[in-house]
Design an enzyme around this catalytic site. Structure first.
Site, short mmCIF file in Angstrom:
data_model
loop_
_atom_site.label_atom_id
_atom_site.label_comp_id
_atom_site.label_asym_id
_atom_site.label_seq_id
_atom_site.Cartn_x
_atom_site.Cartn_y
_atom_site.Cartn_z
N ARG A 295 0.44 14.42 14.03
CA ARG A 295 1.22 13.95 12.88
C ARG A 295 1.80 15.18 12.17
NH1 ARG A 295 -1.50 8.76 9.93
NH2 ARG A 295 0.63 8.58 9.18
N LYS B 31 0.83 -1.22 0.00
CA LYS B 31 0.00 0.00 0.00
C LYS B 31 0.86 1.27 0.00
CE LYS B 31 -2.67 2.48 3.56
NZ LYS B 31 -1.57 3.14 4.28
N ASN B 32 1.78 1.35 0.96
CA ASN B 32 2.50 2.61 1.11
C ASN B 32 3.45 2.89 -0.05
OD1 ASN B 32 1.06 3.13 3.40
ND2 ASN B 32 2.67 2.47 4.82
N ASP C 220 6.55 19.14 9.81
CA ASP C 220 7.62 20.14 9.84
C ASP C 220 8.86 19.69 9.05
OD1 ASP C 220 7.59 18.25 12.15
OD2 ASP C 220 9.54 19.13 12.58
N GLN C 221 9.17 18.39 9.06
CA GLN C 221 10.37 17.93 8.36
C GLN C 221 10.20 18.01 6.84
OE1 GLN C 221 13.25 17.24 10.13
NE2 GLN C 221 11.92 18.04 11.73
N ASP D 113 3.44 -0.31 12.17
CA ASP D 113 2.19 -0.74 11.54
C ASP D 113 1.85 -2.20 11.84
OD1 ASP D 113 1.91 1.79 10.62
OD2 ASP D 113 2.25 1.35 8.51
N ARG E 290 -9.14 0.10 3.64
CA ARG E 290 -8.19 1.09 3.09
C ARG E 290 -6.86 0.40 2.79
NH1 ARG E 290 -6.56 4.89 7.08
NH2 ARG E 290 -4.96 5.09 5.49
N CYS F 47 -4.81 7.84 9.32
CA CYS F 47 -5.10 7.27 10.64
C CYS F 47 -4.76 8.25 11.74
CB CYS F 47 -4.29 5.98 10.83
SG CYS F 47 -4.84 4.64 9.79
C1 UD1 Z 1 4.23 6.32 7.18
C2 UD1 Z 1 3.18 5.28 6.90
C3 UD1 Z 1 2.55 4.82 8.20
C4 UD1 Z 1 3.61 4.36 9.19
C5 UD1 Z 1 4.70 5.41 9.34
C6 UD1 Z 1 5.88 4.94 10.17
C7 UD1 Z 1 2.35 5.95 4.71
C8 UD1 Z 1 1.21 6.49 3.91
N1 UD1 Z 1 2.17 5.88 6.05
O1 UD1 Z 1 3.56 7.44 7.77
O2 UD1 Z 1 1.67 3.75 7.88
O3 UD1 Z 1 3.00 4.17 10.45
O4 UD1 Z 1 5.21 5.78 8.05
O5 UD1 Z 1 6.44 3.78 9.61
O6 UD1 Z 1 3.37 5.60 4.17
N2 UD1 Z 1 7.40 13.29 12.23
C9 UD1 Z 1 7.76 14.56 12.62
N3 UD1 Z 1 7.79 15.54 11.66
C10 UD1 Z 1 7.49 15.29 10.35
C11 UD1 Z 1 7.14 13.98 9.96
C12 UD1 Z 1 7.09 13.00 10.93
O7 UD1 Z 1 8.04 14.81 13.78
O8 UD1 Z 1 7.55 16.23 9.53
C13 UD1 Z 1 7.35 12.20 13.25
C14 UD1 Z 1 5.93 11.63 13.43
O9 UD1 Z 1 5.19 12.38 14.37
C15 UD1 Z 1 6.22 10.22 13.90
C16 UD1 Z 1 7.54 9.86 13.16
O10 UD1 Z 1 8.10 11.09 12.75
O11 UD1 Z 1 6.46 10.22 15.28
C17 UD1 Z 1 7.37 8.98 11.96
O12 UD1 Z 1 6.48 9.57 11.03
P1 UD1 Z 1 6.56 9.28 9.45
O13 UD1 Z 1 7.61 8.26 9.19
O14 UD1 Z 1 6.65 10.58 8.75
O15 UD1 Z 1 5.15 8.65 9.15
P2 UD1 Z 1 4.28 8.84 7.85
O16 UD1 Z 1 5.17 9.00 6.67
O17 UD1 Z 1 3.22 9.85 8.09
#
Ligand code: UD1
Length: 429
Positions: A122, A22-23, A125-126, A305, A397, A117
């Site tokens: 979520r 999926k991802n 910022d990065q 996940d 989903r 989810c």
């Molecule tokens: C993706 C997956 C999700 C999985 C997650 C972690 C998809 C569509 N979703 O979510 O199923 O649970 O990876 O393997 O691919 N964070 C920040 N700042 C940012 C971005 C992230 O602080 O700008 C933190 C988040 O709060 C979290 C951690 O980084 O604690 C990991 O998030 P991230 O890897 O970005 O998850 P997603 O890409 O949203």
């Protein structure tokens, strides 16, 4: 409002074929926008998030055609730069990949803040920091993220946290930028590698995906391609856990065993037997499950996940297990549902203490999100009596034909409507 009705107790037996990841698929679909030619993508999973992303792409004039059950063709030749703000965007987390993809293509993107989810905060910022390092300005205004640059230029981007989404978004934004971009502390998940391989097959120059330093040298043109998505590691892991929970014997096919190492090692610690083949794993379980501790971490750590699914299994293991959620702030909301089935679990912040019980008992439950729903399915399959799971749209989903796949393994599972009448599966599939 359809539901699953599961009568637990059947040992799962037989073979299940896992679909595309999926991802990876969602990222690759958005990435196609960067090409000037038609892309053919194989091993696409039959899940609702894929249909939703296809609808979002249609909003910007990108045509997605289904060639057969698992192959789509994406035609981005008439893509237009316009704000992407339909309702669907707010439901699919991965829609934010259009920020990086449209920025890379038009030096401008405007996309609604994403949904997905609910695991607590979520942040993005990065992602925004990465876009800024490439020379883009951004603002968040009236629920929209607007990013724009006169010219994107390669740069060093150091991520403060390991983020799958930010890593993918900055790859998308930099793949056609001028010069070299170096991502440090990048995510190493299999779907990051898959996205990079997809872009490279179109003529991109991305090296190091799968390590924490990724180097992207901008190219001017990305051609069309024909590409096959990797198997879904989480769908595979979910069937592995379901086999273990029911004391079953299941061959999980179309997998990349290397992507399943963390899951396999925890299941083995619990006493589950796993036989590895080239593209499949056989999971057999007989006798009591043993406790173990799990901490979720970015790849190659244990995937967050899979945390709800393994917790459902640990609730049936002998002894006390500790599950430490190392990625998300609030990913234990489903525990209340497991407790309604008789699980003995206490949660303190990001830690769950699971005292194994001899059996779970079916009851009425609600899926709070995608993987939480999968955990309830596993619990329902192992429990005695009937389990009803509401809000199955969350589950669909991310799991293609889950009901049919489980039926084929001998589970007693039905899709029912609000009046508790069975749904004709032929109409659903
Ligand atoms: C993706 C997956 C999700 C999985 C997650 C972690 C998809 C569509 N979703 O979510 O199923 O649970 O990876 O393997 O691919 N964070 C920040 N700042 C940012 C971005 C992230 O602080 O700008 C933190 C988040 O709060 C979290 C951690 O980084 O604690 C990991 O998030 P991230 O890897 O970005 O998850 P997603 O890409 O949203």
């Amino acid at each position: 409002m359809e539901k699953f009705l599961i009568t637990g107790g059947n040992k799962l037996k037989g073979t299940v074929k896992v679909g595309g990841a999926k991802n990876a698929a969602l990222a690759v679909m958005s990435a196609s926008v960067l090409s000037n030619e038609v892309c053919r993508i194989k091993n696409i999973p039959g899940i609702s998030d894929v249909s939703l992303v296809a609808k979002i792409l249609a909003e910007i004039n990108v045509k997605v055609k289904m060639l057969n059950k698992t192959t789509i063709e994406i035609d981005p030749t008439r893509v237009v730069q316009r704000p992407v703000s339909c309702d669907i965007v707010r439901r699919v987390r991965a829609s934010y990949y259009l920020l990086g993809a449209l920025l890379g293509r038009f030096s401008k993107a405007s996309v609604s803040l994403p949904g997905g989810c609910n695991f607590g905060v979520r942040p993005i910022d990065q992602h925004l920091k990465g876009f800024a390092r490439l020379g883009a300005n951004y603002e968040i205004d009236a629920g929209m993220i607007n990013v724009e640059s006169e010219k994107l230029s390669g740069n060093n981007v150091y991520f403060d946290v390991v983020s799958v989404g930010a890593t993918i978004n900055i790859i998308l934004a930099s793949v056609k930028a001028e010069g070299l971009t170096v991502l440090e502390n990048a995510a190493k998940e299999p779907h990051v590698v898959d996205l990079a391989n997809f872009l490279n097959s179109m003529g991109a120059d991305i090296r190091g995906a799968g390590t924490d330093v990724i180097k992207i040298r901008g190219v001017e043109y990305l051609s069309g391609t024909s590409y096959s998505i990797i198997p879904d590691q989480i769908e595979a892991g979910t069937y592995m856990v379901a086999a273990a929970a029911t004391g079953g014997d299941v061959m999980v096919q179309n997998v990349t065993p290397k992507h399943l190492e963390a899951i396999k090692s925890k299941l083995e610690e619990m006493g589950v037997t796993i036989e590895e083949h080239e593209e499949s794993v056989r999971v057999t379980q007989d006798g009591p499950l043993e406790k173990c501790n799990v901490k979720t971490m970015p790849h190659p750590g244990f995937p967050t996940d899979m945390q709800p699914q393994i917790s459902a299994l640990l609730s049936l293991a002998q002894g006390t297990s500790i599950v430490n959620e190392g990625v998300w702030d609030n990913r234990f909301r489903y525990i209340e549902e497991l407790k309604r089935m008789g699980a003995n679990i206490s949660v303190d912040g990001k830690i769950a203490v699971i005292e194994g019980v001899k059996r779970l008992t079916g009851t009425y439950t609600k899926a709070t999100d995608l993987r939480a729903g999968a955990a309830l399915v596993i619990a329902g399959l192992a429990a005695s009596g009937e389990t009803t799971i509401e809000n199955i749209d969350h589950i669909e989903r991310g799991y293609e034909n889950i009901c049919q796949k489980l039926l084929n393994l001998g589970a007693n599972i039905k899709r029912i409507n609000e009046e508790n009448e069975p749904i004709n599966m032929a109409k659903v599939l």
